[in-house]
Design a protein around this motif. Structure first.
Motif, PDB file in Angstrom:
ATOM      1  N   GLY A 133     -19.672  29.120  17.306  1.00 27.40           N
ATOM      2  CA  GLY A 133     -19.922  29.889  18.537  1.00 27.40           C
ATOM      3  C   GLY A 133     -20.335  28.838  19.837  1.00 27.40           C
ATOM      4  O   GLY A 133     -20.127  27.737  19.409  1.00 27.40           O
ATOM      5  N   SER A 134     -20.265  29.367  20.817  1.00 24.10           N
ATOM      6  CA  SER A 134     -20.617  28.627  22.101  1.00 24.10           C
ATOM      7  C   SER A 134     -22.031  27.981  21.931  1.00 24.10           C
ATOM      8  O   SER A 134     -22.997  28.611  21.320  1.00 24.10           O
ATOM      9  N   PRO A 135     -22.375  26.926  22.594  1.00 25.72           N
ATOM     10  CA  PRO A 135     -23.864  26.415  22.591  1.00 25.72           C
ATOM     11  C   PRO A 135     -24.600  27.164  23.300  1.00 25.72           C
ATOM     12  O   PRO A 135     -24.511  28.047  23.966  1.00 25.72           O
ATOM     13  N   VAL A 136     -25.891  27.235  22.724  1.00 30.59           N
ATOM     14  CA  VAL A 136     -26.924  28.169  23.507  1.00 30.59           C
ATOM     15  C   VAL A 136     -27.071  27.565  24.743  1.00 30.59           C
ATOM     16  O   VAL A 136     -26.818  26.656  25.438  1.00 30.59           O
ATOM     17  N   GLY A 137     -27.632  28.620  25.639  1.00 33.26           N
ATOM     18  CA  GLY A 137     -28.027  28.384  26.962  1.00 33.26           C
ATOM     19  C   GLY A 137     -28.874  27.533  27.397  1.00 33.26           C
ATOM     20  O   GLY A 137     -29.834  27.105  26.563  1.00 33.26           O
ATOM     21  N   LYS A 138     -29.023  27.342  28.789  1.00 38.44           N
ATOM     22  CA  LYS A 138     -30.024  26.206  29.200  1.00 38.44           C
ATOM     23  C   LYS A 138     -31.373  26.681  29.054  1.00 38.44           C
ATOM     24  O   LYS A 138     -32.244  25.809  29.424  1.00 38.44           O
ATOM     25  N   GLN A 139     -31.834  27.831  28.946  1.00 36.53           N
ATOM     26  CA  GLN A 139     -33.124  28.382  28.849  1.00 36.53           C
ATOM     27  C   GLN A 139     -33.718  28.532  27.250  1.00 36.53           C
ATOM     28  O   GLN A 139     -34.531  28.821  26.891  1.00 36.53           O
ATOM     29  N   ALA A 140     -32.923  28.091  26.364  1.00 37.01           N
ATOM     30  CA  ALA A 140     -32.983  28.123  24.890  1.00 37.01           C
ATOM     31  C   ALA A 140     -34.272  27.259  24.827  1.00 37.01           C
ATOM     32  O   ALA A 140     -34.375  26.479  25.569  1.00 37.01           O
ATOM     33  N   ARG A 141     -34.934  27.644  23.556  1.00 38.84           N
ATOM     34  CA  ARG A 141     -36.036  26.923  22.983  1.00 38.84           C
ATOM     35  C   ARG A 141     -36.021  26.579  21.621  1.00 38.84           C
ATOM     36  O   ARG A 141     -35.129  27.381  20.770  1.00 38.84           O
ATOM     37  N   VAL A 142     -36.355  25.557  21.178  1.00 40.53           N
ATOM     38  CA  VAL A 142     -36.308  25.166  19.799  1.00 40.53           C
ATOM     39  C   VAL A 142     -36.883  26.411  18.867  1.00 40.53           C
ATOM     40  O   VAL A 142     -36.222  26.734  17.734  1.00 40.53           O
ATOM     41  N   ALA A 143     -38.052  27.014  19.407  1.00 46.75           N
ATOM     42  CA  ALA A 143     -38.668  28.013  18.657  1.00 46.75           C
ATOM     43  C   ALA A 143     -37.745  29.087  18.140  1.00 46.75           C
ATOM     44  O   ALA A 143     -37.965  29.916  17.382  1.00 46.75           O
ATOM     45  N   ASP A 144     -36.626  29.413  19.135  1.00 46.70           N
ATOM     46  CA  ASP A 144     -35.750  30.453  19.035  1.00 46.70           C
ATOM     47  C   ASP A 144     -34.390  29.868  18.433  1.00 46.70           C
ATOM     48  O   ASP A 144     -33.423  30.888  18.558  1.00 46.70           O
ATOM     49  N   PHE A 145     -34.161  29.021  17.820  1.00 48.66           N
ATOM     50  CA  PHE A 145     -32.983  27.946  17.323  1.00 48.66           C
ATOM     51  C   PHE A 145     -32.418  28.525  16.259  1.00 48.66           C
ATOM     52  O   PHE A 145     -31.297  28.040  15.797  1.00 48.66           O
ATOM     53  N   GLN A 146     -33.323  29.083  15.362  1.00 52.69           N
ATOM     54  CA  GLN A 146     -32.875  29.096  13.828  1.00 52.69           C
ATOM     55  C   GLN A 146     -31.585  29.570  13.750  1.00 52.69           C
ATOM     56  O   GLN A 146     -30.786  28.999  12.842  1.00 52.69           O
ATOM     57  N   GLU A 147     -30.994  30.696  14.201  1.00 52.00           N
ATOM     58  CA  GLU A 147     -29.630  31.405  13.998  1.00 52.00           C
ATOM     59  C   GLU A 147     -28.568  30.473  14.546  1.00 52.00           C
ATOM     60  O   GLU A 147     -27.467  30.850  14.234  1.00 52.00           O
ATOM     61  N   HIS A 148     -28.892  29.699  15.288  1.00 49.03           N
ATOM     62  CA  HIS A 148     -27.909  28.613  16.052  1.00 49.03           C
ATOM     63  C   HIS A 148     -27.785  27.362  15.292  1.00 49.03           C
ATOM     64  O   HIS A 148     -26.931  26.551  15.624  1.00 49.03           O
ATOM     65  N   ASP A 149     -28.629  27.068  14.481  1.00 50.17           N
ATOM     66  CA  ASP A 149     -28.849  25.518  13.759  1.00 50.17           C
ATOM     67  C   ASP A 149     -27.782  25.594  12.634  1.00 50.17           C
ATOM     68  O   ASP A 149     -28.221  26.020  11.495  1.00 50.17           O
ATOM     69  N   GLU A 150     -26.844  24.882  13.024  1.00 52.56           N
ATOM     70  CA  GLU A 150     -25.761  24.665  11.988  1.00 52.56           C
ATOM     71  C   GLU A 150     -25.853  23.436  11.281  1.00 52.56           C
ATOM     72  O   GLU A 150     -25.063  23.105  10.209  1.00 52.56           O
ATOM     73  N   PHE A 151     -26.373  22.578  11.924  1.00 49.49           N
ATOM     74  CA  PHE A 151     -26.588  20.887  11.239  1.00 49.49           C
ATOM     75  C   PHE A 151     -28.153  20.552  11.251  1.00 49.49           C
ATOM     76  O   PHE A 151     -28.288  19.208  11.567  1.00 49.49           O
ATOM     77  N   TYR A 152     -28.830  21.248  10.549  1.00 49.61           N
ATOM     78  CA  TYR A 152     -30.293  20.824  10.009  1.00 49.61           C
ATOM     79  C   TYR A 152     -31.157  20.422  11.349  1.00 49.61           C
ATOM     80  O   TYR A 152     -32.041  19.465  10.829  1.00 49.61           O
ATOM     81  N   LEU A 153     -30.965  20.659  12.582  1.00 52.66           N
ATOM     82  CA  LEU A 153     -31.930  20.089  13.396  1.00 52.66           C
ATOM     83  C   LEU A 153     -33.502  20.589  13.114  1.00 52.66           C
ATOM     84  O   LEU A 153     -34.280  19.925  13.064  1.00 52.66           O
ATOM     85  N   LEU A 154     -33.592  21.774  12.940  1.00 52.37           N
ATOM     86  CA  LEU A 154     -35.075  22.317  12.415  1.00 52.37           C
ATOM     87  C   LEU A 154     -35.347  21.868  11.128  1.00 52.37           C
ATOM     88  O   LEU A 154     -36.736  21.469  11.326  1.00 52.37           O
ATOM     89  N   PRO A 155     -34.739  21.667  10.111  1.00 53.60           N
ATOM     90  CA  PRO A 155     -35.575  21.130   8.986  1.00 53.60           C
ATOM     91  C   PRO A 155     -35.822  19.509   9.233  1.00 53.60           C
ATOM     92  O   PRO A 155     -37.112  19.088   8.849  1.00 53.60           O
ATOM     93  N   TRP A 156     -35.040  19.060  10.057  1.00 45.52           N
ATOM     94  CA  TRP A 156     -35.232  17.437  10.255  1.00 45.52           C
ATOM     95  C   TRP A 156     -36.717  17.363  11.171  1.00 45.52           C
ATOM     96  O   TRP A 156     -37.558  16.574  10.985  1.00 45.52           O
ATOM     97  N   LEU A 157     -36.978  18.384  12.072  1.00 50.40           N
ATOM     98  CA  LEU A 157     -37.992  18.379  13.031  1.00 50.40           C
ATOM     99  C   LEU A 157     -39.130  18.538  12.336  1.00 50.40           C
ATOM    100  O   LEU A 157     -40.372  18.133  12.373  1.00 50.40           O
ATOM    101  N   ARG A 158     -39.195  19.676  11.309  1.00 52.64           N
ATOM    102  CA  ARG A 158     -40.279  20.211  10.486  1.00 52.64           C
ATOM    103  C   ARG A 158     -40.683  18.812   9.592  1.00 52.64           C
ATOM    104  O   ARG A 158     -41.985  18.604   9.700  1.00 52.64           O
TER     105      ARG A 158
END
Length: 320
Positions: free
Chosen positions: A156-181
């Motif tokens: 899909g399209s990139p998340v908007g400019k007001q997005a936050r990491v805390a709400d990114f789970q459903e958009h995370d296709e390449f492991y950003l959140l697991p790496w941060l954790r």
């Protein structure tokens, strides 16, 4: 260090996701001098026929499979641990990690030709790798962080400019959140990352990763230069490796430079510069603090100060 059977040192490639590492691997794979192992730490376990499956990423052009270089290990007791894929992504040089060492040595020692190991999960382990394999040649492939981040949105399209990491789970296709954790256990600068925009977090990892690469890699390749001048990029790398035909890879004909500067469809540059300046300041402050758990300042001070990995951004800024 284990022998590769040819008297030539192994080559390790370190790259973040969506940075052209599959394309570089294809060029090595097509060369008769090398055995090119694709992502040795991928959770699909390429050496395991019953586990790896048959799926190929549709964005990986002219790739029919990833695993033929591993087939000679199908009857071998491979010292594999699943946790390497998503845990302890930072590995201090003083930790033995004997199973991981045995695994890398197995790939090297059983390689029929000079081994190339193309990693996407080794960047925060480079100090450990450098110390265990002092004679290896380490290659760093990096991409403009804006394009790298934009390219992670395949569904899909990139998340908007007001997005936050805390709400990114459903958009995370390449492991950003697991790496941060995982990495926030070692890097204090990641403590407040949940309130960042996902691009800020991605850029922060890009900066940290690039600092390790600058400190411990022998050769650096910009993805943008690679796709615009493939014969020159491969020729330069080949000469470093003592190979005179790396720039003859068939894959060169399929390289498409249109993947450069796609970030401009998201913003004209002002927003990105503001986000990057915020992260850069965080890192500057981080360098002035007492040593972190990872002792980032001691390990990579030289790499952090280097500007090579920020060249694509510097060039873009100079035109605005």
């Amino acid at each position: 260090m284990a022998s590769d059977g040819s008297g030539e040192s192994p080559v390790f490639v370190s790259s973040r996701y969506r940075s052209g590492s599959t394309l570089l691997w294809r060029c090595f794979r097509e060369n008769a001098n090398f055995t090119a192992y694709y992502e040795p730490l991928n959770p699909r376990r390429w050496f395991d026929r019953s586990h790896r499956g048959s799926r190929v990423d549709a964005t990986h052009r002219q790739v029919a499979e990833y695993w033929c270089e591993y087939c000679h290990l199908e009857e071998t007791a491979v010292p594999w641990q699943d946790r390497w894929c998503s845990s302890d992504l930072y590995l201090p040089p003083g930790i033995p990690a004997l199973s991981l060492l045995d695994y890398v040595n197995l790939l090297i020692s059983t390689s029929p030709k000079r081994p190339i190991l193309q990693f996407n999960r080794i960047d925060f382990r480079l100090h450990w790798l450098r110390r265990r394999f002092p004679d290896a040649f380490l290659v760093h492939l990096f991409r403009n962080p804006r394009d790298q981040w934009i390219s992670t949105f395949l569904k899909g399209s990139p998340v908007g400019k007001q997005a936050r990491v805390a709400d990114f789970q459903e958009h995370d296709e390449f492991y950003l959140l697991p790496w941060l954790r995982d990495l926030r256990r070692y890097f204090d600068v990641l403590e407040e990352v949940d309130q960042m925009h996902p691009y800020e977090a991605s850029y922060l990892l890009w900066r940290l990763s690039g600092a390790y690469a600058q400190a411990f890699c022998d050769h650096h390749i910009s993805y943008e230069h690679f796709v615009n001048h493939p014969k020159q990029s491969l020729g330069d790398l080949g000469r470093k490796l003592g190979v005179n035909d790396l720039d003859s890879a068939e894959s060169i004909a399929s390289i498409d430079a249109r993947s450069v500067n796609r970030w401009r469809s998201y913003d004209d540059g002002v927003w990105f510069r503001e986000r990057e300046a915020f992260v850069d300041k965080l890192l500057e402050n981080c360098m002035e603090l007492p040593p972190l758990v990872s002792d980032f300042a001691r390990e990579v001070t030289a790499g952090y100060a280097a500007t090579d990995t920020r060249a694509p951004i510097a060039a873009e800024r100079s035109t605005q």
